[in-house]
Enzyme design. Structure first.
Site, PDB file in Angstrom:
ATOM      1  N   ASP A 494      34.544 133.445  52.785  1.00 47.88           N
ATOM      2  CA  ASP A 494      33.612 132.331  52.898  1.00 47.88           C
ATOM      3  C   ASP A 494      34.365 131.204  53.609  1.00 47.88           C
ATOM      4  O   ASP A 494      35.596 131.204  53.658  1.00 47.88           O
ATOM      5  CB  ASP A 494      33.163 131.906  51.494  1.00 47.88           C
ATOM      6  CG  ASP A 494      32.162 130.769  51.543  1.00 47.88           C
ATOM      7  OD1 ASP A 494      31.330 130.734  52.464  1.00 47.88           O
ATOM      8  OD2 ASP A 494      32.225 129.893  50.652  1.00 47.88           O
ATOM      9  N   ASP A 879      34.323 131.069  47.024  1.00 47.18           N
ATOM     10  CA  ASP A 879      34.546 130.041  46.003  1.00 47.18           C
ATOM     11  C   ASP A 879      33.549 130.153  44.860  1.00 47.18           C
ATOM     12  O   ASP A 879      33.483 129.281  44.002  1.00 47.18           O
ATOM     13  CB  ASP A 879      34.493 128.636  46.623  1.00 47.18           C
ATOM     14  CG  ASP A 879      33.136 128.345  47.257  1.00 47.18           C
ATOM     15  OD1 ASP A 879      32.306 129.265  47.309  1.00 47.18           O
ATOM     16  OD2 ASP A 879      32.911 127.204  47.701  1.00 47.18           O
ATOM     17  N   ASN A 882      27.140 131.011  45.817  1.00 46.12           N
ATOM     18  CA  ASN A 882      26.337 131.896  46.670  1.00 46.12           C
ATOM     19  C   ASN A 882      27.072 133.166  47.106  1.00 46.12           C
ATOM     20  O   ASN A 882      26.596 133.878  47.982  1.00 46.12           O
ATOM     21  CB  ASN A 882      25.863 131.148  47.931  1.00 46.12           C
ATOM     22  CG  ASN A 882      24.983 129.976  47.590  1.00 46.12           C
ATOM     23  OD1 ASN A 882      24.217 130.015  46.647  1.00 46.12           O
ATOM     24  ND2 ASN A 882      25.113 128.909  48.358  1.00 46.12           N
TER      25      ASN A 882
END
Length: 1188
Positions: A494, A879, A882
């Site tokens: 991410d 993290d 989502n």
């Protein structure tokens, strides 16, 4: 319907299964019963281990409608088999959403069919009064109930209110009043109690399930066999090890169940207010809720006991339990009109209006005198939290090549054991050994070939790796995946909060006036900007809220709001009740009378109080940020104004498309690209003045589509998202280690490409090709436009559009053919189009795709699945926000969030940067190599012992009880557990460890060692029999007498003292040779660099090996009677022969005469003279002595 039918349930979903129907067959059951008795229960165990055989062996095929038992098989790569029993219940209707005829007064009878009726059914059947009850078949699998549907002739799952495909408007009109008590009881027949019941099994049940493991059954068989052979000590040792292993396993499993039960049950049962009609509200337990119930959300918050859609009011919710993101989220009521109102309700699409089970409603905002209400959508295990708990309770098996190969290798060992079994029988028959001994010894060879300590030894390396990971701040809830980390060749990252800093810094603003950009400005809190719409939008367009006096919300919103220097005030509950209809949240510049508020903003100190008061803004309604829409908006009213305003912020491309074109600067695209290429995060703002006739109540019912149109462009906010210090170094290490990296983010494409270049994911000299796909529209087929990121508007010769009809397909030569140093970049929208219309291109793009931007959470999961489909071993690092789906789907998910959502990820790092990734891969590689080393060592151990016993069987001998004990406990266990302690190598290397045991180099290594050990054992066995001092040992032989005058061979006499013929020279020889072989093989297989530290740094292993070597040499060269007696060894001649060979060869003549004389006298039977003898002089030939 045919009796051979096969149906699919959960079709198209992750847990899709095939299902067959069966009914009991009497003659098959009788045969199985006879077979079980004849096999002493082994047949029952086999049918227990193999559900498919168990069902087919006792039942016959039938239709699903008539089935008593179902056979289920998953359609994924694991092809798992399950069996389920069909039950029957009686209900007033066929489906939970049937309308009931309430006029009838006939009592509903309970079902009395052949199938059982659940206790829940019996409890409720008497509450209904109907004439014609319906009998419904159902079965329970993995905490989910499937009901028979006569229309589709299959079983189906009822999830909740979504099953009836209801529109958003219909939820408001038909489902917002609530259910009657009768209808609620009826639906509870189908949906059951609203609870996520994690029942902790009793220790007895866990014990039975654990003991019936094939490994422990084999252990039981071995122990019984050894007890028959009087190998009590070794049998006791194995029982002791097994008891410890079972106890440890039971403790761990029980602890996990208790922890999960406590986590789920902490807030699962609460008292809720349930609406019964427009006015009636009654208290009920949350376990009584069913889909369709309407509950009141209390103002002081609640832990949601179900999934519910908000139909009135607004809620501030902490969803960290599900998303991993602790930032409070604003939930608004479901739209009831406009285009959104006609849409079918979908939990994923309308998650901004849905309160999920397990999430914490912190506070509510509501109308005066009215309640915040929500309609229950799902209950129990159907909820989002229930699905998460199910995935923990029933995880998919870990598919790893090492474990599959290990089973194949064990089968090879079983084949070797079969050869030894036949050899033992034939040899024993030839030597006329009693039948009982033949049976025992032939079975014994099987127990020797399959090492009993193998599972414990294999687990040790993983446990040690888990402990080392914990020391560097990486916590693991799925230890078996540590080995998988050693094979990772792809890691997806991410961006925000993972590769870059979580917090954003305001770099500057660039306002737009009269259709053109103003020069960039670094301060938004200037005196001259206080009254501008731009600053008003920054201050009002957000979802911030005050929790316990502290501003809380999205970090971007916080940074943007704090840059204005304004103050946010929220109404108290009392203020809300006194005002009509709404007491809004207010934002205003800091007042001069409040020095604490403006001491950090000297620009506002000179403003007139009247000017500041006129800037006070009340936020009337919020449309929260939507990932799908990529924007948010608010409706506000300024103090003293008669009209309302709408402010909008979001992705620049989206906001610009909603603006009046004359307000968007002509240089918008160029300016935006300038910022995004430099890695800035850019947000666009817009404004619209609403009509004066709009009332406060009218605004509450307007759809956001009507508000978010014809807006005026205000400008850009430029946020700086700095790359974390560790990012570039870690990505460089991964690249050097030949591990591919890619970025999957929800951010802007050009920003993502810029970050990829800055952190080294894309090198400066490498090209980035953007694949921009457009779905079919107006008879135009779907097409992909390929262009380079450096200059998207270049000439046609560098830009190629591929328009492909779905019938024609696509060919590789239609794609651009750049150099090999290129990367693809794909947006989420393009990814969806390509997946749907160009499936043949998906894998090609995934092969060289490096930047995936504007990706929704479900698209991240799809990308991971695509990468896995082309045989990548995929790691995912995020993290927690989502990323839960992708973290759970990847082979190795690494969460940088320590919140509860990390339960979805196998690994959680306490450090908030990606430095944990190489640490995890290094430890994974070390653990994988350790598993290989231990497995090869344990396999060689069993083969070496097998060779020793096979050779000894040829002379009707065997290893002694305490010899077995010494080898298995003192040598094998100590070495196996200490050789796993090698730490990981300090850096990643560009080669990966092997993934398969069945590979050329590994098999060659093992086979070479087997042949070497076999040659040395056979040589030792033969050579010891050729020694001049060798004799077939019995307790009556004089082992200390090396006289050559004795008979060269003795009869094979077996005395009562040694009826097993243990104490002989062959036994002692093979015991020593095999003991040294165990140690030598351990050292040879204890591989160090490049994946583990060298063995000499593993001091427990080195100390153990050296100590065992010294001990073995000591007892071999300097026999200790007590140890020889304990180990049943014939060590006297053996040791003296070794020493004489080493230091004084027997056939070498002494160098001095007196030694030669002494040696001759030693062999003279008549010297010294006997008592009362006289020696006479005689001829020189020979002296004659005669007795008196």
């Amino acid at each position: 319907m045919t009796t051979r039918e096969v149906k699919m349930i959960n079709q198209g979903l992750e847990d899709e299964m095939e299902v067959w129907g069966y009914r009991p067959c009497l003659w098959k059951m009788i045969l199985v019963g006879i077979g079980s008795v004849c096999s002493c229960g082994l047949l029952l165990l086999l049918l227990y281990w193999l559900p498919e055989w168990g069902v087919k062996g006792t039942c016959t095929h039938t239709s699903l409608r008539e089935a008593h038992t179902l056979l289920l098989r998953t359609t994924d790569e694991f092809k798992q088999w399950f069996r389920a029993k069909v039950h029957m219940m009686s209900a007033p209707g066929k489906t939970p959403f049937d309308s009931l005829d309430l006029q009838s007064t006939t009592q509903l009878p309970n079902g009395d069919g052949d199938h059982s009726v659940s206790a829940v059914d019996e409890e409720h059947h008497g509450k209904f009064a109907y004439t014609q009850p319906v009998e419904i078949n159902y079965f329970n699998h993995h905490s989910t109930i499937y009901y028979w549907n006569d229309v589709i002739h299959n079983f189906e799952l009822y999830k909740g209110l979504e099953d009836v495909k209801v529109s958003c408007a219909n939820i408001h009109s038909d489902h917002s009043i609530g259910l009657s008590k009768t209808l609620e009881d009826y639906r509870r027949l189908f949906f059951g109690e609203n609870e996520i019941a994690v029942r902790v099994p009793s220790l007895f049940k866990l014990l039975i399930k654990e003991v019936l493991n094939p490994f422990y059954i084999f252990q039981l068989f071995s122990v019984i066999l050894w007890s028959v052979e009087d190998y009590y000590y070794y049998a006791t040792a194995i029982v002791f090890m097994s008891v410890i292993s079972i106890a440890t396993s039971l403790y761990t499993i029980k602890k996990q169940y208790v922890m999960l039960h406590d986590m789920v049950a902490a807030h699962s049962v609460v008292r809720v207010s349930v609406c019964r009609g427009d006015k009636d509200v009654e208290q009920a337990m949350s376990t009584e809720l069913v889909p369709g119930d309407v509950i009141v959300i209390p103002g002081n918050g609640i832990i949601m006991p179900c999934d519910a859609v908000l139909v009135r009011g607004t809620c501030i919710v902490n969803e960290s339990m599900l998303t991993g993101e602790s930032v409070p989220v604003t939930k608004t009521s479901l739209p009831s009109s406009g285009e959104e109102g006609t849409m079918t309700y979908n939990m994923e699409e309308h998650k901004r209006h849905t309160l999920f089970c397990g999430t914490h409603v912190i506070q509510t905002r509501f109308y005066a005198g009215e309640l915040v209400k929500a309609v229950v959508v799902r209950t129990g295990f159907s909820t989002e939290k229930g699905q998460l708990v199910r995935s923990i309770l029933y995880p998919k098996p870990t598919d790893f090549k090492l474990y599959r190969d290990a089973y194949l290798f064990l089968l090879c060992l079983v084949g070797v054991a079969g050869i030894g079994f036949i050899y033992t029988i034939v040899l024993s028959i030839m030597n006329k050994v009693p039948a009982q001994t033949i049976i025992i010894e032939s079975l014994d060879i099987i127990t020797i070939t399959v090492p009993p300590a193998l599972p414990a030894a294999m687990t040790a390396g993983i446990v040690y790796a888990q402990r080392r990971l914990k020391r560097v701040g990486i916590f693991c809830i799925s230890p078996q995946r540590i080995n998988m980390c050693g094979q990772l060749n792809m890691v997806c990252f991410d961006k925000t909060g993972t590769l870059t800093e979580d917090g954003l810094d305001l770099w500057g603003i660039q306002r737009a006036e009269n259709g053109s950009f103003c020069p960039p400005e670094s301060e938004a809190a200037k005196e001259s900007l206080v009254n501008t719409a731009f600053v008003a939008c920054m201050a009002a367009c957000h979802s911030l809220t005050k929790i316990e006096g502290e501003l809380s919300g999205d970090p971007l919103d916080l940074k943007m709001f704090s840059a204005t220097g304004w103050i946010l005030e929220e109404p108290t509950e009392e203020e809300t009740a006194l005002h009509n209809p709404i007491m809004p949240t207010v934002v205003r510049p800091p007042k001069q009378v409040n020095p604490e508020a403006n001491q950090n903003n000297p620009l506002t100190q000179n403003l007139e109080l009247s000017e500041l008061s006129s800037c006070e803004i009340g936020i009337v309604r919020q449309f929260p940020f939507s990932s799908a829409l990529q924007r948010m908006s608010v409706v506000v009213r300024k103090l003293g104004e008669k009209h309302m305003d709408a402010y909008l912020k979001g992705a620049p491309e989206i906001v610009a498309s909603l603006c009046k074109q004359h307000t968007v600067p002509q240089s918008f695209t160029e300016t935006l690209e300038t910022y995004t290429r430099q890695g800035f995060r850019v947000i666009a703002l817009a404004h619209r003045q609403l009509e004066s006739k709009l009332s406060w109540h009218k605004v509450q019912s307007l759809s956001r589509d009507l508000i978010e149109t014809n807006v005026e462009f205000l400008g850009l906010i430029i946020m700086q998202n700095k790359i974390k210090e560790e990012t570039a170094g870690v990505l460089s290490d991964l690249r050097q280690a030949n591990i591919r990296t890619l970025m999957v983010t929800g951010d802007n494409m050009l920003t993502a490409i810029s970050v990829a270049r800055d952190c080294g994911m894309v090198r400066p000299d490498e090209k980035v090709i953007i694949a921009d796909a457009v779905p079919p529209k107006d008879f135009n087929p779907a097409c992909i436009t390929w262009h380079y990121a450096e200059n998207p508007d270049q000439d046609v010769k560098d830009t190629q559009t591929v328009e492909i009809s779905l019938e024609e397909g696509v060919y590789v030569d239609q794609l651009p053919q750049p150099d090999q140093d290129y990367h693809f970049a794909v947006t989420g929208r393009a990814f969806t189009v390509i997946t749907e219309h160009f499936p043949q291109l998906v894998q090609k793009l995934a092969l060289r795709g490096t930047v995936f931007a504007r990706m929704a959470p479900d698209q991240k999961t799809q990308l991971v699945e695509v990468l896995q489909s082309i045989d990548y071993i995929v790691g995912m690092c995020g993290d927690g926000a989502n990323d839960c789906g992708a973290l759970k789907r990847a082979h190795s998910g690494i969460s940088l969030s320590e919140l509860e959502a990390s339960v979805a990820s196998p690994f959680t790092s306490s450090t908030s940067n990606i430095s944990c990734v190489p640490n995890l891969i290094r430890e994974g590689r070390a653990a994988l190599i350790t598993s290989f080393c231990v497995f090869k060592f344990m396999a060689l151990y069993s083969i070496i012992q097998y060779l020793s016993v096979t050779l000894l069987y040829s002379i009707l001998s065997n290893l002694g009880d305490f010899q077995f004990l010494f080898i298995d406990i003192v040598i094998i266990l100590i070495i196996a557990f200490t050789m796993s302690l090698n730490p990981a190598w300090k850096e990643l290397v560009n080669q990966r460890p092997p993934s398969s045991l069945i590979s050329g180099p590994l098999l060659c290594s093992v086979l070479t060692q087997i042949l070497t050990c076999m040659v040395f054992q056979v040589l030792a066995f033969l050579l010891v029999r050729q020694q001049s001092w060798y004799e077939i040992w019995t307790p009556l032989s004089d082992a200390c007498n090396v006289s050559s005058s004795g008979p060269p061979h003795r009869l094979n006499v077996t005395t009562p003292h040694d009826h097993k013929n243990i104490k002989n020279y062959e036994n002692t020889t093979l015991f020593y040779v095999s003991s040294f072989q165990y140690l030598a093989v351990a050292i040879i297989f204890s591989k160090g660099k490049p994946f583990r530290q060298p063995s000499y740094k593993n001091w427990p292993f080195m100390l153990s090996a050296i100590a065992l070597y010294i001990f073995l040499f000591l007892i071999m060269l300097n026999p200790i009677p007590a140890i020889d007696s304990f180990l049943e060894m014939a060590n006297d001649r053996w040791a003296s022969a070794c020493l004489s060979r080493l230091f004084c060869r027997k056939n070498k003549p002494p160098s001095v005469l007196y030694k030669l004389l002494a040696l001759e006298l030693q062999d003279d039977a008549d010297w010294p003279p006997r008592p009362s003898t006289v020696t006479y002089a005689s001829a020189p030939q020979s002296p004659i002595s005669a007795p008196l």
